[in-house]
Design an enzyme around this catalytic site. Structure first.
Site, PDB file in Angstrom:
ATOM      1  N   ASN A 139       1.841   3.643  10.660  1.00  9.29           N
ATOM      2  CA  ASN A 139       0.824   4.300  11.759  1.00  9.29           C
ATOM      3  C   ASN A 139       1.303   3.519  12.848  1.00  9.29           C
ATOM      4  O   ASN A 139       2.108   2.419  12.790  1.00  9.29           O
ATOM      5  CB  ASN A 139      -0.700   4.110  11.667  1.00  9.29           C
ATOM      6  CG  ASN A 139      -0.852   2.673  11.234  1.00  9.29           C
ATOM      7  OD1 ASN A 139      -0.663   1.989  10.203  1.00  9.29           O
ATOM      8  ND2 ASN A 139      -1.610   1.916  12.362  1.00  9.29           N
TER       9      ASN A 139
ATOM     10  N   HIS B 221      -3.489   0.526  -4.529  1.00 10.12           N
ATOM     11  CA  HIS B 221      -2.837  -0.990  -5.053  1.00 10.12           C
ATOM     12  C   HIS B 221      -3.098  -0.774  -6.475  1.00 10.12           C
ATOM     13  O   HIS B 221      -4.397  -0.924  -7.046  1.00 10.12           O
ATOM     14  CB  HIS B 221      -3.570  -2.156  -4.556  1.00 10.12           C
ATOM     15  CG  HIS B 221      -3.027  -2.329  -3.234  1.00 10.12           C
ATOM     16  ND1 HIS B 221      -1.910  -3.279  -2.813  1.00 10.12           N
ATOM     17  CD2 HIS B 221      -3.412  -1.951  -1.933  1.00 10.12           C
ATOM     18  CE1 HIS B 221      -1.755  -3.212  -1.377  1.00 10.12           C
ATOM     19  NE2 HIS B 221      -2.761  -2.493  -1.115  1.00 10.12           N
TER      20      HIS B 221
ATOM     21  N   ALA C 109       2.729  -1.996   3.800  1.00  8.18           N
ATOM     22  CA  ALA C 109       2.490  -1.239   4.967  1.00  8.18           C
ATOM     23  C   ALA C 109       2.105  -1.667   6.120  1.00  8.18           C
ATOM     24  O   ALA C 109       1.389  -2.757   5.994  1.00  8.18           O
ATOM     25  CB  ALA C 109       1.397  -0.009   4.519  1.00  8.18           C
TER      26      ALA C 109
ATOM     27  N   TYR D 280      -8.629 -10.399   2.532  1.00  4.10           N
ATOM     28  CA  TYR D 280     -10.078  -9.561   2.970  1.00  4.10           C
ATOM     29  C   TYR D 280     -10.958  -9.232   1.829  1.00  4.10           C
ATOM     30  O   TYR D 280     -12.021  -9.097   1.844  1.00  4.10           O
ATOM     31  CB  TYR D 280      -9.855  -8.516   4.069  1.00  4.10           C
ATOM     32  CG  TYR D 280      -9.011  -7.215   3.257  1.00  4.10           C
ATOM     33  CD1 TYR D 280      -9.440  -6.574   2.454  1.00  4.10           C
ATOM     34  CD2 TYR D 280      -7.728  -7.351   3.787  1.00  4.10           C
ATOM     35  CE1 TYR D 280      -8.521  -5.418   1.877  1.00  4.10           C
ATOM     36  CE2 TYR D 280      -6.791  -6.426   3.282  1.00  4.10           C
ATOM     37  CZ  TYR D 280      -7.301  -5.356   2.255  1.00  4.10           C
ATOM     38  OH  TYR D 280      -6.573  -4.242   1.743  1.00  4.10           O
ATOM     39  N   GLU D 281     -10.129  -9.337   0.529  1.00  4.76           N
ATOM     40  CA  GLU D 281     -11.111  -8.986  -0.635  1.00  4.76           C
ATOM     41  C   GLU D 281     -11.838 -10.192  -1.049  1.00  4.76           C
ATOM     42  O   GLU D 281     -12.851  -9.847  -2.007  1.00  4.76           O
ATOM     43  CB  GLU D 281     -10.127  -8.587  -1.894  1.00  4.76           C
ATOM     44  CG  GLU D 281      -9.546  -7.043  -1.454  1.00  4.76           C
ATOM     45  CD  GLU D 281      -8.671  -6.741  -2.744  1.00  4.76           C
ATOM     46  OE1 GLU D 281      -8.925  -6.589  -3.784  1.00  4.76           O
ATOM     47  OE2 GLU D 281      -7.222  -7.054  -2.277  1.00  4.76           O
TER      48      GLU D 281
ATOM     49  N   MET E 138      -1.771  -7.018   6.820  1.00  7.78           N
ATOM     50  CA  MET E 138      -2.684  -8.024   6.256  1.00  7.78           C
ATOM     51  C   MET E 138      -2.253  -8.574   5.262  1.00  7.78           C
ATOM     52  O   MET E 138      -2.976  -8.843   4.270  1.00  7.78           O
ATOM     53  CB  MET E 138      -4.105  -6.888   5.954  1.00  7.78           C
ATOM     54  CG  MET E 138      -4.656  -6.433   7.071  1.00  7.78           C
ATOM     55  SD  MET E 138      -5.980  -5.158   6.610  1.00  7.78           S
ATOM     56  CE  MET E 138      -6.155  -4.375   7.978  1.00  7.78           C
ATOM     57  N   SER E 139      -0.883  -8.585   4.983  1.00  8.65           N
ATOM     58  CA  SER E 139      -0.375  -9.487   3.814  1.00  8.65           C
ATOM     59  C   SER E 139       1.089 -10.128   4.130  1.00  8.65           C
ATOM     60  O   SER E 139       1.353 -10.483   5.308  1.00  8.65           O
ATOM     61  CB  SER E 139      -0.300  -8.312   2.709  1.00  8.65           C
ATOM     62  OG  SER E 139       0.780  -7.320   3.237  1.00  8.65           O
TER      63      SER E 139
ATOM     64  N   HIS F  68      -7.206   4.095   6.676  1.00  6.72           N
ATOM     65  CA  HIS F  68      -6.416   4.006   5.450  1.00  6.72           C
ATOM     66  C   HIS F  68      -5.688   5.224   4.703  1.00  6.72           C
ATOM     67  O   HIS F  68      -4.672   4.958   4.074  1.00  6.72           O
ATOM     68  CB  HIS F  68      -7.334   3.000   4.354  1.00  6.72           C
ATOM     69  CG  HIS F  68      -6.443   2.421   3.281  1.00  6.72           C
ATOM     70  ND1 HIS F  68      -5.603   1.690   3.364  1.00  6.72           N
ATOM     71  CD2 HIS F  68      -6.627   2.462   1.907  1.00  6.72           C
ATOM     72  CE1 HIS F  68      -5.234   0.999   2.341  1.00  6.72           C
ATOM     73  NE2 HIS F  68      -5.846   1.767   1.296  1.00  6.72           N
TER      74      HIS F  68
ATOM     75  N   SER G 180       0.783  -1.161   0.035  1.00  2.00           N
ATOM     76  CA  SER G 180       0.035   0.044  -0.010  1.00  2.00           C
ATOM     77  C   SER G 180       0.865   1.124  -0.016  1.00  2.00           C
ATOM     78  O   SER G 180       1.716   1.509   0.704  1.00  2.00           O
ATOM     79  CB  SER G 180      -0.839   0.006   1.344  1.00  2.00           C
ATOM     80  OG  SER G 180      -1.850  -1.025   1.433  1.00  2.00           O
TER      81      SER G 180
ATOM     82  N   HIS H 210      -5.435  -9.273  -1.401  1.00  4.77           N
ATOM     83  CA  HIS H 210      -5.598  -9.487   0.005  1.00  4.77           C
ATOM     84  C   HIS H 210      -6.654 -10.706   0.115  1.00  4.77           C
ATOM     85  O   HIS H 210      -7.830 -10.615  -0.521  1.00  4.77           O
ATOM     86  CB  HIS H 210      -5.998  -8.213   0.615  1.00  4.77           C
ATOM     87  CG  HIS H 210      -4.790  -7.130   0.801  1.00  4.77           C
ATOM     88  ND1 HIS H 210      -4.873  -6.391  -0.379  1.00  4.77           N
ATOM     89  CD2 HIS H 210      -3.820  -6.987   1.286  1.00  4.77           C
ATOM     90  CE1 HIS H 210      -3.862  -5.674  -0.320  1.00  4.77           C
ATOM     91  NE2 HIS H 210      -2.882  -5.891   0.585  1.00  4.77           N
TER      92      HIS H 210
HETATM   93  N1  HPA Z   1      -3.158  -2.750  10.992  1.00  8.04           N
HETATM   94  C1  HPA Z   1      -3.085  -3.746  10.144  1.00  8.04           C
HETATM   95  N2  HPA Z   1      -2.599  -3.494   8.953  1.00  8.04           N
HETATM   96  C2  HPA Z   1      -1.919  -2.192   8.746  1.00  8.04           C
HETATM   97  C3  HPA Z   1      -1.968  -1.262   9.680  1.00  8.04           C
HETATM   98  C4  HPA Z   1      -2.707  -1.878  11.050  1.00  8.04           C
HETATM   99  O1  HPA Z   1      -2.473  -0.665  11.712  1.00  8.04           O
HETATM  100  N3  HPA Z   1      -1.426  -0.227   9.073  1.00  8.04           N
HETATM  101  C5  HPA Z   1      -0.922  -0.726   7.805  1.00  8.04           C
HETATM  102  N4  HPA Z   1      -1.670  -1.946   7.682  1.00  8.04           N
END
Ligand code: HPA
Length: 284
Positions: free
Chosen positions: A245, A68, A120, A92-93, A221-222, A259, A37, A90
């Site tokens: 973050n 993406h 990310a 989750y998609e 998530m990847s 996001h 990301s 992903h």
């Molecule tokens: N959690 C999960 N996936 C992420 C995060 C997060 O805080 N930041 C970027 N991808």
């Protein structure tokens, strides 16, 4: 958008994907690169590039997630021939993990021996700051603990064994190289353990404190499924997280992850990430 929910793929299907990609490029890539990301700008550095939208490639999963880009870029980066996934799909998609990792199987059939994965990630380690790069030295496959492993299903012996070791999932020579390059560039590089969650929900503060307790430094998530499949098929892996973050540990906090901040911070680290990856490529 209709999601293909097919769970398992055959060697012939992977081969069909690999043959299509090879037929559309003059290059013979040796190194794969997956951009997470906000990180897809790195692909703009590729020279003599052939571009293949994911949607044109047989069996390929196609992402609808903002940030993406969704194409393969094949060409030269710092003198090395690379195949770059500009964006990824992903779990989750709605895709199975085996479908998400199909591009890595195609790379293996095409003869790529090295994979550099980026993502990310949320920082769980409170010493980290937004904009840090973290070398992934190990992972926790929490999605796997929940029963979702990309190797579930018939084992394809052409790639690797039924029960592969993951003790050195992140290649030690590549880790050494990355540390050396960072030192030469005067770049601060964090190191840590990446935990993989299925998403798409961000984590609760209680879940973050749990992740900290079990030894995670970053989460996302990847990546982990790609790393598992890469190792199963004998590729050497280097993993780099961009900390976009800092996770919220305190249940009374008013802060919320989102996001957009992930994408903004992702862009911020691209120059550092490009320098690091180019430096590693030069030494391979
Ligand atoms: N959690 C999960 N996936 C992420 C995060 C997060 O805080 N930041 C970027 N991808």
């Amino acid at each position: 958008m209709t999601i293909n929910t097919k769970e398992f793929f055959t060697y012939e299907e992977y081969k069909q994907t690999a043959d299509y990609i090879q037929s559309k490029t003059k290059h013979q890539p040796a190194i794969g690169l997956i951009l997470g990301s906000g990180l897809s700008h790195l692909a703009e550095e590729i020279e003599e590039a052939d571009h293949l939208p994911f949607s044109d490639i047989p069996n390929f999963p196609v992402s609808g997630v903002m940030g993406h880009a969704g194409k393969l870029v094949i060409g030269k980066l710092n003198g090395k021939t690379v195949l770059v996934m500009q964006g990824r799909t992903h779990f989750y998609e709605g895709y199975s993990w085996q479908h998400v990792t199909l591009p890595v199987r195609a790379m293996q059939i095409m003869g790529l021996k090295t994979l550099i994965v980026t993502n990310a990630a949320g920082g769980v380690n409170l010493n980290f700051q937004v904009g840090d790069l973290m070398l992934i030295i190990d992972h926790i496959n929490l999605a796997g603990f929940g029963g979702h492993n990309p190797l579930r299903g018939p084992n394809l012996e052409q790639f690797g064994p039924r029960f592969p070791s993951m003790t050195q999932a992140y290649n030690r020579e590549l880790l050494k190289l990355a540390r050396l390059v960072a030192q030469e560039l005067g770049l601060t590089l964090r190191e840590g353990v990446y935990a993989c969650l299925s998403g798409p929900t961000f984590e609760t503060p209680a879940e973050i404190r749990y992740l900290k307790t079990i030894g995670a430094d970053a989460m996302g998530m990847s990546t982990v499924p790609e790393v598992i499949v890469a190792n199963h098929g004998g590729m050497k892996v280097l993993g780099i997280s961009s900390i976009t973050n800092i996770a919220i540990h305190d249940s009374t906090s008013d802060l919320e992850p989102n996001h957009e901040e992930v994408l903004v911070a992702g862009k911020m680290v691209v120059p550092k990430l490009i320098a690091l990856i180019k430096g590693v490529l030069a030494k391979l």
